[in-house]
Design a protein around this motif. Structure first.
Motif, PDB file in Angstrom:
ATOM      1  N   GLU A 170       4.543  45.189  33.676  1.00 30.86           N
ATOM      2  CA  GLU A 170       5.962  45.515  33.302  1.00 30.86           C
ATOM      3  C   GLU A 170       6.497  44.277  32.844  1.00 30.86           C
ATOM      4  N   SER A 171       5.944  43.220  33.347  1.00 32.32           N
ATOM      5  CA  SER A 171       6.356  41.895  32.787  1.00 32.32           C
ATOM      6  C   SER A 171       6.084  41.644  31.325  1.00 32.32           C
ATOM      7  N   ALA A 172       5.032  42.250  31.030  1.00 32.85           N
ATOM      8  CA  ALA A 172       4.626  42.066  29.741  1.00 32.85           C
ATOM      9  C   ALA A 172       5.192  42.890  28.719  1.00 32.85           C
ATOM     10  N   ARG A 173       5.621  44.211  29.308  1.00 33.16           N
ATOM     11  CA  ARG A 173       6.521  44.998  28.315  1.00 33.16           C
ATOM     12  C   ARG A 173       7.887  44.443  28.156  1.00 33.16           C
ATOM     13  N   ARG A 174       8.453  44.008  29.501  1.00 37.37           N
ATOM     14  CA  ARG A 174       9.707  43.494  29.225  1.00 37.37           C
ATOM     15  C   ARG A 174       9.718  42.171  28.237  1.00 37.37           C
ATOM     16  N   ALA A 175       8.656  41.579  28.355  1.00 33.86           N
ATOM     17  CA  ALA A 175       8.853  40.057  27.586  1.00 33.86           C
ATOM     18  C   ALA A 175       7.548  39.939  26.694  1.00 33.86           C
ATOM     19  N   PRO A 176       7.220  40.832  25.716  1.00 30.11           N
ATOM     20  CA  PRO A 176       6.124  40.618  24.943  1.00 30.11           C
ATOM     21  C   PRO A 176       5.537  39.240  24.625  1.00 30.11           C
TER      22      PRO A 176
ATOM     23  N   ARG B 287       5.477  36.701  26.230  1.00 28.72           N
ATOM     24  CA  ARG B 287       4.822  36.264  27.289  1.00 28.72           C
ATOM     25  C   ARG B 287       3.693  37.012  27.949  1.00 28.72           C
ATOM     26  N   ALA B 288       3.385  37.913  27.067  1.00 28.31           N
ATOM     27  CA  ALA B 288       2.463  38.941  27.660  1.00 28.31           C
ATOM     28  C   ALA B 288       1.174  38.343  28.032  1.00 28.31           C
ATOM     29  N   ALA B 289       0.501  37.180  27.176  1.00 28.56           N
ATOM     30  CA  ALA B 289      -0.700  36.783  27.531  1.00 28.56           C
ATOM     31  C   ALA B 289      -0.818  36.058  28.850  1.00 28.56           C
ATOM     32  N   TYR B 290       0.384  35.433  29.189  1.00 24.28           N
ATOM     33  CA  TYR B 290       0.325  34.806  30.461  1.00 24.28           C
ATOM     34  C   TYR B 290       0.606  36.022  31.565  1.00 24.28           C
ATOM     35  N   ALA B 291       1.449  36.854  31.288  1.00 19.19           N
ATOM     36  CA  ALA B 291       1.712  37.880  32.662  1.00 19.19           C
ATOM     37  C   ALA B 291       0.217  38.593  32.833  1.00 19.19           C
ATOM     38  N   LEU B 292      -0.323  38.826  31.753  1.00 16.98           N
ATOM     39  CA  LEU B 292      -1.802  39.659  31.958  1.00 16.98           C
ATOM     40  C   LEU B 292      -2.956  38.949  32.066  1.00 16.98           C
ATOM     41  N   ARG B 293      -2.640  37.753  32.395  1.00 19.67           N
ATOM     42  CA  ARG B 293      -4.258  36.824  32.348  1.00 19.67           C
ATOM     43  C   ARG B 293      -5.105  37.233  33.258  1.00 19.67           C
ATOM     44  N   TYR B 294      -4.814  37.858  34.461  1.00 15.55           N
ATOM     45  CA  TYR B 294      -5.482  38.497  35.546  1.00 15.55           C
ATOM     46  C   TYR B 294      -5.969  39.807  35.430  1.00 15.55           C
ATOM     47  N   ASP B 295      -5.189  40.398  34.411  1.00 16.76           N
ATOM     48  CA  ASP B 295      -5.233  41.878  34.326  1.00 16.76           C
ATOM     49  C   ASP B 295      -6.750  42.543  34.218  1.00 16.76           C
ATOM     50  N   HIS B 296      -7.540  41.949  33.344  1.00 12.45           N
ATOM     51  CA  HIS B 296      -8.831  42.282  33.248  1.00 12.45           C
ATOM     52  C   HIS B 296      -9.648  42.476  34.280  1.00 12.45           C
ATOM     53  N   LEU B 297      -9.390  41.300  35.209  1.00  7.01           N
ATOM     54  CA  LEU B 297     -10.011  41.284  36.504  1.00  7.01           C
ATOM     55  C   LEU B 297      -9.650  42.135  37.503  1.00  7.01           C
ATOM     56  N   ALA B 298      -8.177  42.424  37.365  1.00  4.09           N
ATOM     57  CA  ALA B 298      -7.469  43.575  38.354  1.00  4.09           C
ATOM     58  C   ALA B 298      -8.224  44.746  38.027  1.00  4.09           C
ATOM     59  N   GLU B 299      -8.305  45.321  36.761  1.00  2.22           N
ATOM     60  CA  GLU B 299      -8.879  46.753  36.512  1.00  2.22           C
ATOM     61  C   GLU B 299     -10.346  46.694  37.276  1.00  2.22           C
TER      62      GLU B 299
ATOM     63  N   HIS C 120       1.810  52.330  34.193  1.00  2.00           N
ATOM     64  CA  HIS C 120       0.958  51.235  33.962  1.00  2.00           C
ATOM     65  C   HIS C 120      -0.434  51.241  35.201  1.00  2.00           C
ATOM     66  N   ALA C 121      -0.623  52.275  35.765  1.00  2.00           N
ATOM     67  CA  ALA C 121      -2.119  52.243  36.427  1.00  2.00           C
ATOM     68  C   ALA C 121      -3.028  52.606  35.178  1.00  2.00           C
ATOM     69  N   PRO C 122      -4.204  51.564  35.460  1.00  2.00           N
ATOM     70  CA  PRO C 122      -5.249  51.766  34.808  1.00  2.00           C
ATOM     71  C   PRO C 122      -5.839  53.116  34.861  1.00  2.00           C
ATOM     72  N   THR C 123      -6.498  53.703  33.995  1.00  2.00           N
ATOM     73  CA  THR C 123      -7.149  55.095  33.993  1.00  2.00           C
ATOM     74  C   THR C 123      -7.815  55.336  35.501  1.00  2.00           C
ATOM     75  N   GLY C 124      -7.309  56.387  35.948  1.00  2.00           N
ATOM     76  CA  GLY C 124      -8.120  56.793  37.117  1.00  2.00           C
ATOM     77  C   GLY C 124      -7.663  55.883  38.677  1.00  2.00           C
ATOM     78  N   THR C 125      -6.658  55.152  38.309  1.00  2.00           N
ATOM     79  CA  THR C 125      -6.437  54.295  39.586  1.00  2.00           C
ATOM     80  C   THR C 125      -5.093  54.575  40.177  1.00  2.00           C
ATOM     81  N   ALA C 126      -4.431  55.641  39.468  1.00  2.00           N
ATOM     82  CA  ALA C 126      -2.983  55.840  40.033  1.00  2.00           C
ATOM     83  C   ALA C 126      -3.253  56.290  41.520  1.00  2.00           C
ATOM     84  N   ASP C 127      -3.998  57.055  41.975  1.00  2.00           N
ATOM     85  CA  ASP C 127      -4.199  57.470  43.459  1.00  2.00           C
ATOM     86  C   ASP C 127      -4.393  56.379  44.217  1.00  2.00           C
TER      87      ASP C 127
END
Length: 330
Positions: free
Chosen positions: A288-294, A296-308, A164-171
């Motif tokens: 991971e929550s979005a993967r398990r419950a698609p 509800r993905a919009a809710y689970a990922l509501r901060y994802d773009h900011l987090a990246e 799930h790590a965004p590109t280049g952020t695993a480390d």
């Protein structure tokens, strides 16, 4: 709040539940997105209400118990007020899965412009909530020591980094988790601990038109944990909104919160690590929550773009040590 489609039958169920609380003048029912619970905003002639229904065995008893405890300790806090069921004589509904509160006015923090005055107000109200809960009995409130969003859970999500790590952020994410192990775990038992809200995010803080904090809502993720965790969580979401952990509003909030909450030098020295731990959880658990419950993905990922975006900022901070010497906030 994000609105979602809801069939007419659900509105009928909401109105039937509200009748249990003596509310019969419903003008409109609007469903909103949530992680597990079903939540509706209700317009009545007497003002707005919030109806929250949870699966059996979930957070409903804990949420209403927390609100009751806070209201008893400090009636001036900007919190929703619970209605009493005519059937049970208590806040919980007859089936034990729902409760109704007043609607705090204002817009979510994510919809307003961040200012230092707003950050200071948040720190002040957060400290007041923390103070009101300082001697709360976690067992009596049904508050656990840990849950999925707890900062202590960050190590459990290390196996999710590759997926799930965004590109280049695993480390970067692995370094955050390693930093938690190295700096927080050895002193975890020395940190002042109490019941905390633990989820002061951009949706759970409401701001009135005059720029004041008008509501702190949703105590469903309350835990018995170090008080500094509550400050770190709020700082993480302010950083998400501002796009950088060293944003001036974040710095101002941390300075005020550290003072008002009485954080020790040890607690302050851990803030950088703890803010980044919450960021890692937002990314890894959210995806991971979005993967398990698609559904509800919009809710689970509501901060994802900011987090990246913030992860990229953290990568830069790790290179230039922007937070300064140990024991300082900035």
């Amino acid at each position: 709040m994000q609105q979602v489609a809801d069939p007419a039958s659900a509105r009928d169920a909401v109105e039937e539940l509200l009748a249990e609380y003596g509310v019969h003048d419903v003008l409109g029912v609007t469903p909103t997105a949530s992680e597990v619970d079903r939540t509706w905003l209700v317009a009545t002639r007497r003002g707005g209400l919030v109806v929250k229904r949870s699966p059996r065995g979930s957070d409903a008893p804990r949420m209403q118990a927390g609100l009751l405890a806070l209201a008893a300790r400090d009636a001036s806090l900007p919190l929703p007020r619970l209605l009493t069921s005519a059937t049970t004589g208590a806040a919980l509904s007859a089936d034990g899965t729902a409760f109704v509160t007043t609607l705090c006015p204002g817009r979510p923090l994510e919809e307003v412009t961040l200012t230092e005055d707003l950050a200071a107000a948040l720190a002040r109200h957060q400290a007041a909530v923390m103070n009101a809960l300082a001697d709360a009995d976690a067992a009596a409130l049904g508050v656990p020591d840990v849950n999925a969003w707890s900062l202590d859970s960050v190590v459990e999500y290390e196996p999710l980094v590759d997926a799930h790590a965004p590109t280049g952020t695993a480390d970067v994410l692995r370094a955050v988790i390693d930093d938690y192990r190295a700096r927080v775990l050895p002193v975890r038992g020395d940190l002042p601990t109490q019941v905390i809200h633990a989820d002061v995010n951009l949706s759970n803080v409401l701001v009135a038109d005059d720029g004041t904090v008008s509501g702190i809502i949703d105590f469903g993720d309350a835990v018995l944990a170090p008080r500094v965790y509550d400050v770190a969580v709020a700082a993480c979401y302010l950083a998400l909104a501002g796009g950088a952990s060293d944003h001036q509003v974040v710095r101002h909030y941390l300075e005020r919160a550290a003072l008002l909450c009485g954080l020790s030098a040890l607690e302050v020295s851990l803030l950088r690590t703890l803010v980044r731990c919450r960021l890692a959880i937002v990314v890894l658990l959210g995806r991971e929550s979005a993967r398990r419950a698609p559904e509800r993905a919009a809710y689970a990922l509501r901060y994802d773009h900011l987090a990246e975006r913030l992860l990229a900022s953290v990568a830069g901070e790790q290179r230039r040590d922007a937070f300064g010497p140990e024991g300082t906030i900035a």
